[in-house]
Design a protein around this motif. Structure first.
Motif, mmCIF file in Angstrom:
data_model
loop_
_atom_site.group_PDB
_atom_site.id
_atom_site.type_symbol
_atom_site.label_atom_id
_atom_site.label_comp_id
_atom_site.label_asym_id
_atom_site.label_seq_id
_atom_site.Cartn_x
_atom_site.Cartn_y
_atom_site.Cartn_z
ATOM 1 N N ILE A 27 -98.164 -54.687 52.983
ATOM 2 C CA ILE A 27 -98.951 -54.311 52.520
ATOM 3 C C ILE A 27 -99.708 -53.240 52.941
ATOM 4 O O ILE A 27 -99.559 -53.271 53.751
ATOM 5 N N THR A 28 -100.357 -52.565 52.210
ATOM 6 C CA THR A 28 -100.438 -51.020 52.793
ATOM 7 C C THR A 28 -102.165 -51.177 53.690
ATOM 8 O O THR A 28 -102.497 -52.231 53.773
ATOM 9 N N ASN A 29 -103.611 -49.909 53.405
ATOM 10 C CA ASN A 29 -104.048 -50.664 53.908
ATOM 11 C C ASN A 29 -105.124 -51.150 52.581
ATOM 12 O O ASN A 29 -105.261 -50.367 51.402
ATOM 13 N N LEU A 30 -105.534 -52.092 52.896
ATOM 14 C CA LEU A 30 -105.602 -53.402 51.470
ATOM 15 C C LEU A 30 -107.691 -53.046 51.488
ATOM 16 O O LEU A 30 -108.385 -52.865 53.283
ATOM 17 N N TYR A 31 -108.350 -52.250 50.836
ATOM 18 C CA TYR A 31 -109.158 -52.755 50.426
ATOM 19 C C TYR A 31 -110.400 -52.900 49.563
ATOM 20 O O TYR A 31 -110.003 -53.047 48.408
ATOM 21 N N GLY A 32 -111.443 -53.702 49.235
ATOM 22 C CA GLY A 32 -113.120 -53.454 48.316
ATOM 23 C C GLY A 32 -113.977 -54.774 48.941
ATOM 24 O O GLY A 32 -114.370 -54.082 50.077
ATOM 25 N N PRO A 33 -114.582 -54.588 47.954
ATOM 26 C CA PRO A 33 -115.810 -55.139 48.266
ATOM 27 C C PRO A 33 -115.925 -56.234 49.318
ATOM 28 O O PRO A 33 -117.158 -56.166 49.422
ATOM 29 N N ASP A 47 -105.699 -35.967 60.087
ATOM 30 C CA ASP A 47 -104.691 -35.258 59.812
ATOM 31 C C ASP A 47 -103.943 -37.261 59.032
ATOM 32 O O ASP A 47 -102.750 -36.970 58.878
ATOM 33 N N THR A 48 -104.555 -38.302 60.119
ATOM 34 C CA THR A 48 -103.459 -39.673 59.837
ATOM 35 C C THR A 48 -103.364 -39.728 58.772
ATOM 36 O O THR A 48 -104.480 -39.371 57.765
ATOM 37 N N LEU A 49 -102.277 -40.232 57.491
ATOM 38 C CA LEU A 49 -102.428 -40.661 56.873
ATOM 39 C C LEU A 49 -102.068 -41.843 56.733
ATOM 40 O O LEU A 49 -101.601 -42.812 57.116
ATOM 41 N N ARG A 50 -102.805 -42.602 55.604
ATOM 42 C CA ARG A 50 -102.593 -43.743 55.135
ATOM 43 C C ARG A 50 -102.878 -44.207 53.477
ATOM 44 O O ARG A 50 -103.064 -42.984 52.767
ATOM 45 N N ASP A 51 -101.948 -45.205 52.809
ATOM 46 C CA ASP A 51 -102.500 -45.731 51.973
ATOM 47 C C ASP A 51 -103.047 -46.908 51.472
ATOM 48 O O ASP A 51 -102.878 -47.854 52.002
ATOM 49 N N TYR A 52 -104.000 -46.163 50.835
ATOM 50 C CA TYR A 52 -104.434 -47.265 50.081
ATOM 51 C C TYR A 52 -105.025 -48.074 48.755
ATOM 52 O O TYR A 52 -104.720 -47.410 47.723
ATOM 53 N N ILE A 53 -104.989 -49.605 48.966
ATOM 54 C CA ILE A 53 -104.441 -50.012 47.533
ATOM 55 C C ILE A 53 -105.687 -51.043 47.422
ATOM 56 O O ILE A 53 -105.859 -51.528 48.542
ATOM 57 N N TYR A 54 -106.463 -51.415 45.972
ATOM 58 C CA TYR A 54 -107.893 -51.922 46.223
ATOM 59 C C TYR A 54 -107.416 -53.009 46.192
ATOM 60 O O TYR A 54 -105.692 -53.632 45.452
ATOM 61 N N GLU A 55 -108.080 -54.290 45.978
ATOM 62 C CA GLU A 55 -107.598 -55.866 46.246
ATOM 63 C C GLU A 55 -107.404 -56.440 45.365
ATOM 64 O O GLU A 55 -106.175 -57.062 45.300
ATOM 65 N N ASP A 56 -108.142 -56.002 43.903
ATOM 66 C CA ASP A 56 -107.566 -56.708 42.695
ATOM 67 C C ASP A 56 -105.976 -56.042 42.225
ATOM 68 O O ASP A 56 -105.404 -57.050 41.792
ATOM 69 N N VAL A 68 -101.163 -50.879 39.666
ATOM 70 C CA VAL A 68 -101.673 -50.261 40.836
ATOM 71 C C VAL A 68 -102.688 -49.614 39.309
ATOM 72 O O VAL A 68 -101.999 -48.377 39.089
ATOM 73 N N ARG A 69 -104.184 -49.784 39.366
ATOM 74 C CA ARG A 69 -104.357 -49.079 38.482
ATOM 75 C C ARG A 69 -105.690 -48.518 38.545
ATOM 76 O O ARG A 69 -106.261 -47.906 38.142
ATOM 77 N N THR A 70 -106.105 -48.724 39.972
ATOM 78 C CA THR A 70 -107.767 -48.106 40.568
ATOM 79 C C THR A 70 -107.540 -47.202 41.292
ATOM 80 O O THR A 70 -106.848 -47.423 42.405
ATOM 81 N N THR A 71 -107.861 -45.500 40.970
ATOM 82 C CA THR A 71 -108.171 -45.040 40.982
ATOM 83 C C THR A 71 -108.748 -44.715 42.508
ATOM 84 O O THR A 71 -110.321 -45.493 42.361
ATOM 85 N N LEU A 72 -108.579 -44.364 43.518
ATOM 86 C CA LEU A 72 -109.829 -44.066 45.012
ATOM 87 C C LEU A 72 -111.105 -43.405 44.601
ATOM 88 O O LEU A 72 -112.149 -44.802 44.796
#
Length: 306
Positions: free
Chosen positions: A157-163, A194-203, A282-286
Motif C-alpha cells: 500500500i502507498t500512503n494511506l490516509y483518512g479520518p 519535492d518528495t513525491l508520494r502517492d496518497y490513497i483514501y482509506e475506503d 479508487v474513486r476519491t479525489t485528493l
C-alpha cells in the motif's frame, strides 16, 4: 462472500475500512496486543470459532503499529508475533480453506529502489528495519501459502490516509498537516518539499483489497498474489501543502526541520501491473479526501479541544 466467514485482524485505519467494505463488525473479543502470549491466546480463541464451519475463511491481517521510525527491536518482535500467529491459525484451522490478506508497504519494499515508477516487478530494496520487517512478514505468509495450500493476497500500500488515522503513531502527513490547521499549531517537516508520494483514501484502499480477495477465490491453492495498491498518481509535498492552503484559504504553519528522515525514498511513484482493473475502485479525489479528513478533525476538536 459470506461475512460470517470473514475475520478482520487489527482495527486501525485500514482494519476499520475493511470492516466497512465487507460489512462486518469487530471481533467480540479484542486482541491483547501488548502481551504476545495473550495476543496469541486471543487469536487462537477466535480462530476456534471458525473451525467447525464450511466454505472459505477470509482473514484480513491489518494489524501492526510499526512505522519507519520504529526501533528495530520492536519491529522484530512484531514479525515474531506474526510468524507465531500464522502457526496458531494453521494448527487451529487445519481443515478449513483459508484466503489470507496481508497489508504491506510500498515505502518499505522500494525505499532504495533507483528507478520509479515502481511496479510489482521492481526488485525489493528496503532502506530501513521497517522495510525489512514488512518483507519478512510477506515471506512468512508466502511459505504458509506453499506448505498449507492457503491462497494469499499481499497489498503493498502507498500512503494511506483518512479520518481514522491514529495521531499517536506520529504517522500520516495529511493527518499531521490537518491537525496543525485545526489546532493552529506549527508542524515540522524533515523531508524535501519535492518528495513525491502517492496518497490513497482509506475506503478506496479497502475496496481494492476486498476486490482482490474476491478474485483470489479463482486462484489455485498455494498461490500468492502481490499487488501495489494506491491512487497511481503521485504529488509532491509542496503541491500537497498548496492544495491544503487552497481548500482552507489559509497557509499552514510549516517549519522545515534540519534532521534527515532516514529509510525513505524521495520519489515513490508507482504503477501496478497486477489486476489493474481493480485500480478503478479508487474513486476519491485528493481534494475530496482532504475535505473529509478536515471535517472529521474539526468535529473531534470541537468535542475534545486541546
Amino acid at each position: 462472500m459470506n461475512g460470517e466467514n470473514t475475520w478482520v485482524i487489527g482495527r486501525g485505519l485500514l482494519g476499520r475500512a475493511v470492516e466497512r467494505a465487507r460489512g462486518v463488525g469487530p471481533t467480540p473479543r479484542p486482541i491483547r496486543w501488548s502481551q504476545p502470549d495473550e495476543a496469541l491466546e486471543d487469536l487462537r480463541h477466535h480462530a476456534a470459532s471458525f473451525a467447525g464451519g464450511t466454505g472459505d475463511i477470509e482473514i484480513y491481517w491489518c494489524a501492526g503499529r510499526g512505522v519507519t521510525s520504529t526501533p528495530a527491536s520492536e519491529l522484530e518482535a512484531e514479525v515474531d508475533l506474526f510468524r507465531r500467529a500464522l502457526v496458531v491459525l494453521r494448527t487451529t484451522l487445519p481443515h478449513r480453506r483459508i484466503l489470507f490478506f496481508l497489508a504491506s508497504s510500498v515505502g518499505g519494499a522500494y525505499a532504495m529502489s533507483p528507478a520509479p515508477p515502481f511496479t510489482e516487478q521492481t526488485p525489493e530494496a528496503p532502506g530501513s528495519a521497517y522495510g525489512l520487517a514488512k518483507l519478512a512478514m510477506e515471506s512468512a505468509v508466502r511459505e504458509h501459502a506453499r506448505s498449507a495450500g492457503w491462497r494469499v493476497f499481499i497489498a503493498r500500500i502507498t500512503n494511506l490516509y483518512g479520518p481514522g488515522q491514529d495521531m499517536a503513531k506520529g504517522q500520516g502527513l495529511i493527518s499531521v498537516i490537518t491537525d496543525s490547521f485545526v489546532r493552529s499549531s506549527p508542524v515540522s517537516l524533515y523531508v524535501s518539499l519535492d518528495t513525491l508520494r502517492d496518497y490513497i483514501y482509506e475506503d478506496d484502499c479497502a475496496r481494492v483489497i476486498v476486490g482482490g480477495m474476491a478474485r483470489l477465490r479463482d486462484e489455485p491453492n498455494g498461490r500468492t498474489v502481490t499487488k501495489i495498491v494506491g491512487a497511481m498518481s503521485a504529488i509532491s509535498i509542496g503541491a500537497l501543502l498548496g492544495e491544503v492552503t487552497r481548500l482552507r484559504r489559509q497557509r499552514s504553519q510549516i517549519m522545515l526541520g534540519q534532521g534527515r528522515s532516514t529509510g525513505q525514498a524521495s520519489d515513490l511513484r508507482v504503477r501496478s501491473v497486477i489486476w489493474t482493473d481493480l485500480d478503478a475502485l479508487v474513486r476519491t479525489t485528493l481534494p475530496e479526501g482532504l475535505d473529509k479528513v478536515f471535517r472529521a478533525r474539526l468535529g473531534e476538536h470541537s468535542v475534545h479541544p486541546r
